[in-house]
Design an enzyme around this catalytic site. Structure first.
Site, short mmCIF file in Angstrom:
data_model
loop_
_atom_site.label_atom_id
_atom_site.label_comp_id
_atom_site.label_asym_id
_atom_site.label_seq_id
_atom_site.Cartn_x
_atom_site.Cartn_y
_atom_site.Cartn_z
CB SER A 33 6.26 6.24 7.33
OG SER A 33 5.45 6.03 6.25
CD GLU A 49 0.64 -0.94 6.90
OE1 GLU A 49 0.86 -2.01 6.26
OE2 GLU A 49 1.65 -0.16 6.98
C1 LIG Z 1 1.24 7.73 3.96
C2 LIG Z 1 2.26 6.63 3.51
C3 LIG Z 1 2.92 5.74 4.40
C4 LIG Z 1 3.39 4.36 3.71
N1 LIG Z 1 4.30 3.97 4.91
C5 LIG Z 1 5.15 2.81 4.14
C6 LIG Z 1 6.00 2.32 5.18
O1 LIG Z 1 6.51 2.61 6.29
N2 LIG Z 1 6.83 1.16 4.66
C7 LIG Z 1 6.23 0.63 3.41
O2 LIG Z 1 7.21 -0.49 2.95
N3 LIG Z 1 5.40 1.27 2.68
C8 LIG Z 1 4.72 2.38 2.98
N4 LIG Z 1 3.85 3.06 2.25
C9 LIG Z 1 3.55 2.42 0.90
C10 LIG Z 1 2.25 1.70 0.71
O3 LIG Z 1 2.17 0.43 1.41
C11 LIG Z 1 2.13 1.55 -0.83
O4 LIG Z 1 1.99 2.65 -1.25
C12 LIG Z 1 0.65 0.63 -1.13
O5 LIG Z 1 0.86 -0.68 -0.53
C13 LIG Z 1 0.48 0.71 -2.79
O6 LIG Z 1 1.53 0.48 -3.35
P1 LIG Z 1 2.03 1.30 -4.79
O7 LIG Z 1 2.13 2.76 -4.31
O8 LIG Z 1 3.22 0.70 -5.15
O9 LIG Z 1 0.81 1.14 -5.88
P2 LIG Z 1 0.76 -0.11 -6.74
O10 LIG Z 1 0.82 -1.34 -5.91
O11 LIG Z 1 1.63 0.31 -7.89
O12 LIG Z 1 -0.64 0.03 -7.23
C14 LIG Z 1 -1.08 1.42 -7.92
C15 LIG Z 1 -2.67 1.20 -7.78
O13 LIG Z 1 -3.29 -0.08 -8.39
C16 LIG Z 1 -4.15 -0.77 -7.56
N5 LIG Z 1 -4.03 -1.88 -7.65
C17 LIG Z 1 -2.81 -2.78 -7.48
N6 LIG Z 1 -3.15 -4.06 -7.63
C18 LIG Z 1 -4.58 -4.13 -7.59
C19 LIG Z 1 -5.42 -5.44 -7.48
N7 LIG Z 1 -4.82 -6.48 -7.60
N8 LIG Z 1 -6.79 -4.93 -7.35
C20 LIG Z 1 -7.19 -3.76 -7.54
N9 LIG Z 1 -6.42 -2.59 -7.54
C21 LIG Z 1 -5.15 -3.01 -7.63
C22 LIG Z 1 -3.60 -0.13 -6.20
O14 LIG Z 1 -4.55 -0.12 -5.37
C23 LIG Z 1 -3.24 1.42 -6.56
O15 LIG Z 1 -4.47 2.27 -6.84
C24 LIG Z 1 3.36 4.25 2.62
C25 LIG Z 1 2.33 4.75 1.76
C26 LIG Z 1 1.70 5.90 2.27
C27 LIG Z 1 0.41 6.76 1.37
#
Ligand SMILES: Cc1cc2nc3c(=O)[nH]c(=O)nc-3n(C[C@H](O)[C@H](O)[C@H](O)COP(=O)(O)OP(=O)(O)OC[C@H]3O[C@@H](n4cnc5c(N)ncnc54)[C@H](O)[C@@H]3O)c2cc1C
Length: 406
Positions: free
Chosen positions: A158, A241
């Site tokens: 972000s 966080e």
């Molecule tokens: C508004 C916003 C701001 C953000 N800001 C930042 C930032 O400043 N810096 C940063 O580094 N990141 C940031 N993020 C990223 C955020 O931390 C990630 O999107 C989040 O951790 C999920 O990772 P992913 O999107 O890669 O999904 P994935 O890890 O690929 O997961 C996909 C789906 O599978 C589910 N899942 C995965 N593993 C499991 C498990 N073991 N058990 C059950 N369900 C599971 C997840 O819940 C999700 O629904 C931001 C995201 C948003 C939406």
């Protein structure tokens, strides 16, 4: 002895009236560079006026006061223009992590600069391969004399484009199991070799960024915490966080004037669409209000329990999860009440009908940002309730041997 809260509140009220302009009608867009320049100016004014970093220690530029002082200040500031974009992640997550894990030199260099509006901090955690399995990241930092060379990519950062420094987690030992080979770097965002690309979202915002690191050279002094001890730092960061996402951070200053605000929006929507007397709509608004009341109580209760040590840090996931559920319910209800008008009417107005549609498009972000709600449920079951841990094929395996990709 601390100044009594009520005297602090009265002093803040006078100062705010004389020094800050009224809150703008529209919330500042965080994908807009001017928003960040304006935030720096406002933060400097707060710092010079003696109202910055209320819960940060005095030796690093804060006031060393309590959460009650912060709450009083936030309540008084609701009617004024505040640098709210600095709350997340600069004040709520990154600065407290430096406070918890930084060297004396890092604390002195960065915390005062942050509180004076001179430094904006962001988080480089998630990677294109996934964000939930944070410890499985593959951005690498290799030692070269007393320098580190960073290669890889981070995503969903972000507002990185507007920031000065980032907390960046990288792999420094490929022979250790995944949690034990990581190091946290406090790195300049615009260092040579960093390319930042902005990502446009469905709601039009382009505050999200992806970064590419090509042989970025970082001095040893950028290491935050221990080399290969990055998971401990990341755990503190995630704790801050989750607290911040749940509304329990003592380091946030100011808030969107929303205590009861969503409720006013729902009632306003029902009134504008002629449904205020509809028993079904009234029942829905009541259900949303009940969630808000519970949310506020939960934040206070869990926050106190963590502060007093009766609950451990992972309990912050409880408020993080509940807050997401509450926001999802509110945005769904707003759209249900607004109907077609919620999508088309008054788009762009902060409290207008069209905002219901805009909020709905963004609703899922609340269930993902700061770690998804599914991961919050995992933390609650395993680390708060003590239920059996999820199976992981990569546990205790040297990371080099862990299969990557499909
Ligand atoms: C508004 C916003 C701001 C953000 N800001 C930042 C930032 O400043 N810096 C940063 O580094 N990141 C940031 N993020 C990223 C955020 O931390 C990630 O999107 C989040 O951790 C999920 O990772 P992913 O999107 O890669 O999904 P994935 O890890 O690929 O997961 C996909 C789906 O599978 C589910 N899942 C995965 N593993 C499991 C498990 N073991 N058990 C059950 N369900 C599971 C997840 O819940 C999700 O629904 C931001 C995201 C948003 C939406």
């Amino acid at each position: 002895m601390n100044e009594p809260v009520e005297s602090f509140r009265a002093r803040a009220r006078r100062w705010l009236k004389e020094n800050l302009p009224p809150a703008p009608e529209k919330l500042a867009a965080d994908g807009d560079e001017q928003t960040w320049e304006r935030a720096r100016v406002l933060q400097k004014r707060l710092y010079e006026g003696g109202f910055a970093g209320i819960c940060f220690p005095r030796e690093y530029g804060g006031l060393g006061l309590t959460q009650e002082h912060q709450r009083a200040f936030t309540e008084e500031s609701l009617a004024y223009e505040m640098p709210l974009v600095l709350n997340m992640p600069t004040f709520g997550v990154c600065a407290p992590t430096i406070l918890d894990c930084g060297t004396e030199e890092q604390k002195r260099e960065h915390l005062r600069a942050v509180l004076a509006g001179d430094e904006i901090l962001v988080q480089f955690l998630s990677e294109p391969r996934g964000g939930s399995d944070l410890a499985g990241l593959t951005t690498r930092a290799e030692r070269d004399g007393d320098m580190w060379i960073l290669n890889g990519s981070k995503i969903w950062s972000s507002s990185a484009y507007a920031a000065d420094y980032a907390l960046c987690l990288a792999r420094t030992d490929w022979d250790a199991p995944k949690h034990r080979g990581l190091t946290m770097f406090l790195m300049p965002v615009h260092a040579e070799g960093v390319t930042i690309q902005r990502i446009r979202q469905t709601n039009g915002s382009d505050e999200f960024c992806q970064e590419f690191f090509d042989n970025v050279m970082l001095p040893d002094s950028c290491v935050l915490g221990e080399v290969n001890g990055g998971w401990a730092v990341a755990s503190r960061q995630l704790y801050h966080e989750r607290s911040a996402m749940g509304g329990g951070s003592p380091y946030f200053s100011g808030a969107r004037p929303r205590i009861g605000g969503e409720m006013a929006n729902l009632i306003g929507l029902a009134r504008e669409t002629g449904q205020l007397d509809d028993p079904r709509v009234r029942e829905d608004i009541g259900a949303a209000q009940a969630m808000r009341v519970i949310e506020n109580q939960l934040v206070a209760r869990v926050g106190q329990a963590i502060a007093s040590g009766t609950m451990d840090g992972p309990a912050a996931s409880v408020i993080r999860l509940f807050k997401a559920e509450s926001i999802l319910l509110q945005s769904d209800l707003a759209l249900r009440i607004g109907g077609a008008a919620g999508v088309t009417g008054g788009a762009g107005e902060e409290h207008g009908l069209g905002q219901a549609g805009q909020d709905y498009i963004y609703r899922q972000a609340n269930a993902i940002a700061g770690g998804s709600v599914e991961m919050a449920r995992n933390v609650i079951s395993e680390r708060v309730l003590g239920m059996p841990r999820e199976y992981a094929a990569d546990r205790d395996v040297p990371f080099r041997q862990v299969k990557q990709g499909r």
